[in-house]
Write a protein that holds these residues in place. Structure first.
Motif, PDB file in Angstrom:
ATOM      1  N   GLY A   8       0.809  -1.215   0.000  1.00  0.00           N
ATOM      2  CA  GLY A   8       0.000   0.000   0.000  1.00  0.00           C
ATOM      3  C   GLY A   8       0.835   1.255   0.000  1.00  0.00           C
ATOM      4  N   ASP A   9       0.139   2.375   0.078  1.00  0.00           N
ATOM      5  CA  ASP A   9       0.793   3.684   0.040  1.00  0.00           C
ATOM      6  C   ASP A   9       0.027   4.649   0.938  1.00  0.00           C
ATOM      7  N   ARG A  10       0.771   5.612   1.456  1.00  0.00           N
ATOM      8  CA  ARG A  10       0.145   6.615   2.311  1.00  0.00           C
ATOM      9  C   ARG A  10      -0.454   7.721   1.445  1.00  0.00           C
ATOM     10  N   PRO A  11      -1.698   8.116   1.701  1.00  0.00           N
ATOM     11  CA  PRO A  11      -2.288   9.189   0.897  1.00  0.00           C
ATOM     12  C   PRO A  11      -1.816  10.564   1.385  1.00  0.00           C
ATOM     13  N   THR A  12      -0.529  10.831   1.189  1.00  0.00           N
ATOM     14  CA  THR A  12       0.039  12.117   1.599  1.00  0.00           C
ATOM     15  C   THR A  12       0.384  12.954   0.369  1.00  0.00           C
ATOM     16  N   GLY A  13       0.049  12.461  -0.808  1.00  0.00           N
ATOM     17  CA  GLY A  13       0.306  13.192  -2.043  1.00  0.00           C
ATOM     18  C   GLY A  13       0.059  12.260  -3.204  1.00  0.00           C
ATOM     19  N   VAL A  17       7.416   8.730  -9.334  1.00  0.00           N
ATOM     20  CA  VAL A  17       8.122   7.665 -10.059  1.00  0.00           C
ATOM     21  C   VAL A  17       8.923   6.755  -9.126  1.00  0.00           C
ATOM     22  N   GLY A  18       9.235   7.221  -7.916  1.00  0.00           N
ATOM     23  CA  GLY A  18       9.895   6.365  -6.917  1.00  0.00           C
ATOM     24  C   GLY A  18       8.960   5.241  -6.492  1.00  0.00           C
ATOM     25  N   HIS A  19       7.695   5.586  -6.261  1.00  0.00           N
ATOM     26  CA  HIS A  19       6.712   4.544  -5.938  1.00  0.00           C
ATOM     27  C   HIS A  19       6.594   3.559  -7.089  1.00  0.00           C
ATOM     28  N   VAL A  21       8.781   2.644  -9.540  1.00  0.00           N
ATOM     29  CA  VAL A  21       9.846   1.639  -9.710  1.00  0.00           C
ATOM     30  C   VAL A  21      10.062   0.814  -8.444  1.00  0.00           C
ATOM     31  N   GLY A  22       9.718   1.408  -7.277  1.00  0.00           N
ATOM     32  CA  GLY A  22       9.935   0.709  -6.010  1.00  0.00           C
ATOM     33  C   GLY A  22       8.914  -0.382  -5.766  1.00  0.00           C
ATOM     34  N   SER A  23       7.692  -0.186  -6.228  1.00  0.00           N
ATOM     35  CA  SER A  23       6.666  -1.150  -5.851  1.00  0.00           C
ATOM     36  C   SER A  23       5.520  -1.282  -6.881  1.00  0.00           C
ATOM     37  N   PRO A 150       5.405  -6.594  -1.879  1.00  0.00           N
ATOM     38  CA  PRO A 150       6.352  -5.893  -2.754  1.00  0.00           C
ATOM     39  C   PRO A 150       6.483  -4.422  -2.361  1.00  0.00           C
ATOM     40  N   VAL A 151       7.656  -4.023  -1.900  1.00  0.00           N
ATOM     41  CA  VAL A 151       7.879  -2.665  -1.396  1.00  0.00           C
ATOM     42  C   VAL A 151       9.301  -2.195  -1.707  1.00  0.00           C
ATOM     43  N   GLY A 152       9.531  -0.911  -1.487  1.00  0.00           N
ATOM     44  CA  GLY A 152      10.874  -0.350  -1.620  1.00  0.00           C
ATOM     45  C   GLY A 152      11.721  -0.694  -0.397  1.00  0.00           C
ATOM     46  N   GLU A 153      13.016  -0.395  -0.511  1.00  0.00           N
ATOM     47  CA  GLU A 153      13.980  -0.804   0.511  1.00  0.00           C
ATOM     48  C   GLU A 153      13.685  -0.223   1.896  1.00  0.00           C
ATOM     49  N   ASP A 154      13.108   0.990   1.938  1.00  0.00           N
ATOM     50  CA  ASP A 154      12.847   1.627   3.238  1.00  0.00           C
ATOM     51  C   ASP A 154      11.870   0.813   4.083  1.00  0.00           C
ATOM     52  N   GLN A 155      11.173  -0.122   3.438  1.00  0.00           N
ATOM     53  CA  GLN A 155      10.190  -0.910   4.175  1.00  0.00           C
ATOM     54  C   GLN A 155      10.770  -2.187   4.795  1.00  0.00           C
ATOM     55  N   ALA A 189      18.852   0.399  -8.689  1.00  0.00           N
ATOM     56  CA  ALA A 189      18.439   1.801  -8.797  1.00  0.00           C
ATOM     57  C   ALA A 189      17.009   2.002  -8.282  1.00  0.00           C
ATOM     58  N   CYS A 190      16.231   0.914  -8.270  1.00  0.00           N
ATOM     59  CA  CYS A 190      14.814   1.034  -7.902  1.00  0.00           C
ATOM     60  C   CYS A 190      14.560   0.809  -6.412  1.00  0.00           C
ATOM     61  N   LEU A 191      15.568   0.319  -5.706  1.00  0.00           N
ATOM     62  CA  LEU A 191      15.393   0.007  -4.283  1.00  0.00           C
ATOM     63  C   LEU A 191      14.975   1.252  -3.522  1.00  0.00           C
ATOM     64  N   LYS A 201      16.315   9.891  -1.036  1.00  0.00           N
ATOM     65  CA  LYS A 201      15.059   9.229  -1.412  1.00  0.00           C
ATOM     66  C   LYS A 201      14.068  10.218  -1.983  1.00  0.00           C
ATOM     67  N   MET A 202      13.499   9.868  -3.118  1.00  0.00           N
ATOM     68  CA  MET A 202      12.388  10.671  -3.613  1.00  0.00           C
ATOM     69  C   MET A 202      11.233  10.437  -2.653  1.00  0.00           C
ATOM     70  N   SER A 203      10.669  11.513  -2.145  1.00  0.00           N
ATOM     71  CA  SER A 203       9.607  11.349  -1.151  1.00  0.00           C
ATOM     72  C   SER A 203       8.656  12.523  -1.229  1.00  0.00           C
ATOM     73  N   LYS A 204       7.369  12.181  -1.124  1.00  0.00           N
ATOM     74  CA  LYS A 204       6.328  13.214  -1.144  1.00  0.00           C
ATOM     75  C   LYS A 204       6.656  14.296  -0.137  1.00  0.00           C
ATOM     76  N   SER A 205       7.146  13.872   1.036  1.00  0.00           N
ATOM     77  CA  SER A 205       7.373  14.829   2.118  1.00  0.00           C
ATOM     78  C   SER A 205       8.578  15.724   1.857  1.00  0.00           C
ATOM     79  N   LEU A 206       9.466  15.356   0.918  1.00  0.00           N
ATOM     80  CA  LEU A 206      10.661  16.175   0.673  1.00  0.00           C
ATOM     81  C   LEU A 206      10.503  17.103  -0.531  1.00  0.00           C
TER      82      LEU A 206
HETATM   83  P1  ATP Z   1       5.773   9.810   2.771  1.00  0.00           P
HETATM   84  O1  ATP Z   1       6.808  10.852   2.527  1.00  0.00           O
HETATM   85  O2  ATP Z   1       4.423  10.331   3.116  1.00  0.00           O
HETATM   86  O3  ATP Z   1       6.245   8.692   3.672  1.00  0.00           O
HETATM   87  P2  ATP Z   1       6.608   8.260   0.530  1.00  0.00           P
HETATM   88  O4  ATP Z   1       6.898   9.015  -0.731  1.00  0.00           O
HETATM   89  O5  ATP Z   1       7.727   7.776   1.386  1.00  0.00           O
HETATM   90  O6  ATP Z   1       5.569   9.122   1.356  1.00  0.00           O
HETATM   91  P3  ATP Z   1       5.075   5.868   1.015  1.00  0.00           P
HETATM   92  O7  ATP Z   1       3.605   5.928   0.839  1.00  0.00           O
HETATM   93  O8  ATP Z   1       5.649   5.951   2.396  1.00  0.00           O
HETATM   94  O9  ATP Z   1       5.724   7.025   0.114  1.00  0.00           O
HETATM   95  O10 ATP Z   1       5.656   4.550   0.321  1.00  0.00           O
HETATM   96  C1  ATP Z   1       4.866   3.687  -0.507  1.00  0.00           C
HETATM   97  C2  ATP Z   1       5.697   2.623  -1.173  1.00  0.00           C
HETATM   98  O11 ATP Z   1       6.590   3.193  -2.129  1.00  0.00           O
HETATM   99  C3  ATP Z   1       6.605   1.820  -0.216  1.00  0.00           C
HETATM  100  O12 ATP Z   1       6.644   0.491  -0.682  1.00  0.00           O
HETATM  101  C4  ATP Z   1       7.947   2.447  -0.378  1.00  0.00           C
HETATM  102  O13 ATP Z   1       8.993   1.542  -0.118  1.00  0.00           O
HETATM  103  C5  ATP Z   1       7.933   2.826  -1.855  1.00  0.00           C
HETATM  104  N1  ATP Z   1       8.760   3.998  -2.121  1.00  0.00           N
HETATM  105  C6  ATP Z   1       8.538   5.254  -1.675  1.00  0.00           C
HETATM  106  N2  ATP Z   1       9.496   6.096  -2.080  1.00  0.00           N
HETATM  107  C7  ATP Z   1      10.363   5.339  -2.818  1.00  0.00           C
HETATM  108  C8  ATP Z   1      11.577   5.612  -3.536  1.00  0.00           C
HETATM  109  N3  ATP Z   1      12.073   6.837  -3.576  1.00  0.00           N
HETATM  110  N4  ATP Z   1      12.194   4.584  -4.180  1.00  0.00           N
HETATM  111  C9  ATP Z   1      11.690   3.333  -4.151  1.00  0.00           C
HETATM  112  N5  ATP Z   1      10.551   3.005  -3.500  1.00  0.00           N
HETATM  113  C10 ATP Z   1       9.895   3.986  -2.845  1.00  0.00           C
END
Ligand code: ATP
Ligand code: MG
Length: 361
Positions: A8-13, A17-19, A21-23, A150-155, A189-191, A201-206
């Motif tokens: 799953g994914d958090r509805p924070t945005g 593209v990180g999501h 390739v990551g999952s 199936p998730v990205g490395e941060d999980q 590269a997708c981890l 890390k590409m992240s909605k919060s950043l």
């Molecule tokens: P938030 O900043 O709110 O935590 P986020 O961008 O980290 O949002 P999540 O909803 O926490 O996104 O993550 C959803 C899924 O996407 C998880 O499986 C996570 O591992 C994966 N994911 C998130 N960002 C990346 C990234 N940059 N590269 C690879 N996988 C990612």
């Protein structure tokens, strides 16, 4: 044993593209193999509220954005159950019982939570809900008896935590919960795809994202502004690939067929990389290629999203139906958990008879 996927994914945005390739890309591929008995895809609104408690409107608005991104990427409600976490109260109940199986110091050691606490400036006052979200994630995974996540490395630390809870629960209360397996992207590269600013890390919060629904001009602007090798100043200079975001993105997105289409003077990515390292290849040329690659990857997703946007009530209906189905499954697991924990008093006729006997003596 049944093969069940949950993620799953958090509805924070909107999703980026990180999501993808990551999952997300993997989920769709796995969905379409038909190998899974059940697939659950969760919009984790309750988890999003753990660090957005004062901004429920943000979470509310982003439910539909995430759902549209799912459908645009090819998640198919006929094959996958798309649902909203908060609509399944059984998940809270499971979390509450799992909390007894985890220590505070174990939670404090979780490296992802540690870095997220830092990122959010929570050091001085961490919301308890946020601190314990790895436990609630264990509830999400086990409620659906997921075998594959199936998730990205941060999980990774979250799945580790879940496995520990499963083992502890099963050893204390008897074999009840299913041990899940993490499925990481097989391409390095997708981890953990970096942000366009080169940050870890590409992240909605950043705010360093390229969104799946991004318009073509914005994709181009972001690609052209991307972080490369700061020591590669003149075209003739040799360039570095390590930490060079443009090449990391090419590793994540480039397919062999893009070379004849967009950059026929090179056979493949290895040749392009070798030239860059040698010197004589300018950043702009590589960025133009990456822009073409990303445009080709994202155009069909963006177009499908626009189709689904035409009937928003239908998308909510997909989520409502999915949540209904998910609830039935979680109810069954909770029943089994409560029976294992011996807190199923009214369902246990043997208990009532034995107690009656005890008091009649
Ligand atoms: P938030 O900043 O709110 O935590 P986020 O961008 O980290 O949002 P999540 O909803 O926490 O996104 O993550 C959803 C899924 O996407 C998880 O499986 C996570 O591992 C994966 N994911 C998130 N960002 C990346 C990234 N940059 N590269 C690879 N996988 C990612
Ligand atoms: Mg996250």
């Amino acid at each position: 044993m049944k093969k069940i996927m949950l993620t799953g994914d958090r509805p924070t945005g909107r999703l980026h593209v990180g999501h993808y390739v990551g999952s997300l890309r993997r989920r769709v591929e796995l969905q379409n193999t038909g190998d899974f008995d059940d697939i659950f895809i969760m919009i984790a609104d309750a988890q999003a509220l753990t660090d957005n408690a004062d901004n429920p409107e943000k979470v509310r608005q982003n439910i539909i954005e995430v759902a549209l991104d799912y459908l645009a990427c090819g998640l198919d409600p006929e094959k996958s159950t798309l649902f909203i976490q908060s609509q399944i109260p059984e998940l809270c109940e499971l979390s509450f019982y799992y909390m007894n199986l985890v220590t505070v110091s174990r939670l404090q050691r979780n490296p992802t939570v540690k870095s997220e606490i830092q990122m959010r400036n929570f050091e001085a006052s961490i919301p308890v809900g946020f601190f314990t979200y790895p436990i609630s994630q264990a509830a999400d995974i086990t409620a659906f008896k997921a075998t594959t996540v199936p998730v990205g490395e941060d999980q990774m630390p979250m799945i580790e935590q879940t496995k520990e809870i499963v083992h502890k629960f099963n050893s204390v209360y008897g074999e009840t919960l299913v041990d899940p397996k993490i499925l990481l992207p097989d391409n390095a590269a997708c981890l953990r795809l970096p942000g366009i600013d080169g940050k870890a890390k590409m992240s909605k919060s950043l705010g360093n994202c390229i969104y799946l629904s991004e318009e073509p001009e914005d994709i181009q602007k972001k690609v052209f502004s991307m972080f490369t090798d700061p020591t590669h100043i003149r075209i003739e200079d040799p360039g570095k690939l390590e930490g060079n975001t443009v090449f990391t993105y090419l590793d994540a997105f480039c397919r062999p067929e893009y070379f004849p289409e967009f950059l026929p003077e090179y056979e493949n990515l290895d040749e392009l990389k070798a030239h860059y390292k040698r010197g004589g290849l300018g950043d702009m040329k590589v960025k133009r290629f990456l822009n073409n690659v990303l445009q080709a990857e994202l155009e069909p997703i963006r177009n499908r999203r626009k189709e689904f946007q035409k009937d928003i009530p239908a998308v909510y209906e997909i989520l409502r139906k999915g949540s209904e189905k998910a609830k039935t499954v979680a109810e069954q697991t909770l029943k089994e958990v409560k029976a294992a924990m011996k807190i199923d008093y009214f369902a246990d006729e043997e208990l009532i008879r034995a107690q009656a006997e005890k008091f009649s003596e």
